[in-house]
Design a protein around this motif. Structure first.
Motif, short mmCIF file in Angstrom:
data_model
loop_
_atom_site.label_atom_id
_atom_site.label_comp_id
_atom_site.label_asym_id
_atom_site.label_seq_id
_atom_site.Cartn_x
_atom_site.Cartn_y
_atom_site.Cartn_z
N SER A 54 -6.81 -8.75 -4.77
CA SER A 54 -7.80 -7.81 -4.25
C SER A 54 -7.23 -6.41 -4.07
O SER A 54 -6.01 -6.23 -3.99
CB SER A 54 -8.38 -8.31 -2.92
OG SER A 54 -7.35 -8.49 -1.97
N TYR A 55 -8.14 -5.47 -4.04
CA TYR A 55 -7.80 -4.10 -3.66
C TYR A 55 -7.58 -4.08 -2.15
O TYR A 55 -8.28 -4.77 -1.40
CB TYR A 55 -8.94 -3.17 -4.05
CG TYR A 55 -8.95 -1.84 -3.33
CD1 TYR A 55 -8.02 -0.85 -3.64
CD2 TYR A 55 -9.89 -1.58 -2.34
CE1 TYR A 55 -8.03 0.37 -2.97
CE2 TYR A 55 -9.91 -0.37 -1.67
CZ TYR A 55 -8.98 0.60 -2.00
OH TYR A 55 -8.99 1.80 -1.33
N PHE A 56 -6.61 -3.28 -1.71
CA PHE A 56 -6.21 -3.28 -0.30
C PHE A 56 -6.15 -1.84 0.20
O PHE A 56 -5.58 -0.96 -0.46
CB PHE A 56 -4.84 -3.95 -0.16
CG PHE A 56 -4.30 -4.00 1.23
CD1 PHE A 56 -4.76 -4.95 2.13
CD2 PHE A 56 -3.32 -3.12 1.65
CE1 PHE A 56 -4.25 -5.01 3.42
CE2 PHE A 56 -2.80 -3.17 2.93
CZ PHE A 56 -3.26 -4.12 3.82
N VAL A 57 -6.76 -1.57 1.35
CA VAL A 57 -6.70 -0.25 1.98
C VAL A 57 -6.31 -0.45 3.44
O VAL A 57 -6.78 -1.40 4.09
CB VAL A 57 -8.04 0.50 1.85
CG1 VAL A 57 -9.18 -0.28 2.48
CG2 VAL A 57 -7.94 1.90 2.46
N GLY A 71 -12.02 -8.15 -3.51
CA GLY A 71 -11.47 -8.75 -4.71
C GLY A 71 -12.24 -9.97 -5.17
O GLY A 71 -13.37 -10.23 -4.74
N ALA A 87 0.84 -1.19 0.00
CA ALA A 87 0.00 0.00 0.00
C ALA A 87 0.87 1.24 0.00
O ALA A 87 1.96 1.25 0.60
CB ALA A 87 -0.93 0.00 1.21
N TYR A 147 -7.38 -2.65 8.28
CA TYR A 147 -7.29 -2.80 6.83
C TYR A 147 -8.54 -3.48 6.29
O TYR A 147 -9.33 -4.08 7.03
CB TYR A 147 -6.04 -3.59 6.44
CG TYR A 147 -6.02 -5.02 6.93
CD1 TYR A 147 -6.54 -6.06 6.16
CD2 TYR A 147 -5.49 -5.33 8.18
CE1 TYR A 147 -6.51 -7.37 6.62
CE2 TYR A 147 -5.46 -6.64 8.64
CZ TYR A 147 -5.96 -7.65 7.85
OH TYR A 147 -5.95 -8.94 8.32
N HIS A 151 -3.47 3.05 0.04
CA HIS A 151 -4.18 2.21 -0.91
C HIS A 151 -3.18 1.36 -1.70
O HIS A 151 -2.07 1.80 -1.98
CB HIS A 151 -5.00 3.07 -1.88
CG HIS A 151 -5.94 4.00 -1.21
ND1 HIS A 151 -7.25 3.65 -0.92
CD2 HIS A 151 -5.78 5.27 -0.76
CE1 HIS A 151 -7.85 4.68 -0.33
NE2 HIS A 151 -6.98 5.67 -0.22
N GLY A 152 -3.61 0.16 -2.08
CA GLY A 152 -2.72 -0.70 -2.85
C GLY A 152 -3.42 -1.99 -3.25
O GLY A 152 -4.64 -2.03 -3.46
N GLY A 153 -2.65 -3.05 -3.33
CA GLY A 153 -3.17 -4.35 -3.74
C GLY A 153 -2.68 -5.46 -2.84
O GLY A 153 -1.66 -5.31 -2.14
N ARG A 155 -10.10 -5.50 2.43
CA ARG A 155 -9.82 -6.05 1.10
C ARG A 155 -11.12 -6.26 0.33
O ARG A 155 -12.15 -6.59 0.91
CB ARG A 155 -9.09 -7.39 1.20
CG ARG A 155 -7.74 -7.34 1.86
CD ARG A 155 -7.02 -8.69 1.77
NE ARG A 155 -7.71 -9.75 2.50
CZ ARG A 155 -8.37 -10.75 1.95
NH1 ARG A 155 -8.45 -10.86 0.62
NH2 ARG A 155 -8.96 -11.67 2.69
#
Length: 221
Positions: free
Chosen positions: A135-138, A153, A105, A149, A114-116, A151
């Protein structure tokens, strides 16, 4: 002759007075050109202050996880051994599983990033089953020991039958050391399944819980 001497003496007095005023003005001008006390150290201190006063840049966070978990399936048309109710639509337990994950992130070091993420889940008993979830990761850590956090996806079943579903998860890590934390996560999955006598399409909602370890590495700007 006396008047000439008197004139020369008067001229000498006036000339001496003018030289005295000029000499007194020169130190004053020199003092005015001196740097203020805060800037007496030169340009290095000023540049250091400017560097510290700049807004922080983008930081990175690499998170690795290792966890064990199990889940509850809300639709059980095949009446598995772990069925918990009386009907095919009752609850059933999923097999226990091992979950391995990594996430990256980017964002403010003490803010929302934000990241993956990528997760691999492997069943540890029963029918062999594996799933892979990009998945999308925050993530948000702030200034506390906790990292929250989430996820979102696609969960891709690899075995025994290929299938694709959706996955939503929220988790929390509590840091015991600078980069080592205990982690807990709640995961929700939704899959489509084979047709039955009662429905052309079956839906399998699964809610899982897992506990494990989290290793974090920060990439500061």
């Amino acid at each position: 002759m006396l008047e000439l001497r008197t004139g020369l003496a008067l001229a000498a007095v006036l000339l001496g007075a003018s030289f005295g005023r000029a000499a007194a003005a020169q130190p004053a001008a020199g003092r005015g050109a001196e740097a203020p006390p805060g800037e007496a150290g030169g340009g290095a201190e000023i540049e250091a202050y400017r560097a510290l006063s700049r807004p922080p840049g983008t930081a990175g966070r690499v998170v690795s996880t290792l966890a064990m978990g199990t889940g509850i399936r809300f639709n059980n048309p095949y009446r598995l051994q772990t069925q918990l109710g009386e009907t095919a639509e009752s609850l059933s337990l999923t097999a226990g599983y091992l979950d391995l994950g990594v996430a990256l992130a980017l964002g403010p070091a003490d803010g929302v990033q934000h990241g993956g993420a990528l997760r691999l889940s492997i069943a540890v008993d029963g029918v062999p089953q594996e799933s892979l979830t990009p998945s999308y990761f925050v993530a948000y850590r702030g200034l506390t020991r906790a990292l929250a956090y989430g996820r979102l996806g696609a969960a891709i079943l690899i075995e025994p039958d290929v299938n694709v579903g959706g996955e939503l998860a929220v988790g929390l890590g509590y840091f015991l050391l600078a980069g080592v934390a205990l982690s807990g996560e709640i995961v929700g999955d939704l899959f489509y399944g084979a047709a039955t006598y009662d429905a052309a399409y079956t839906i399998y909602p699964v809610v899982s819980a897992q506990l494990g370890l989290m290793i974090e590495h920060e990439l500061l700007p």
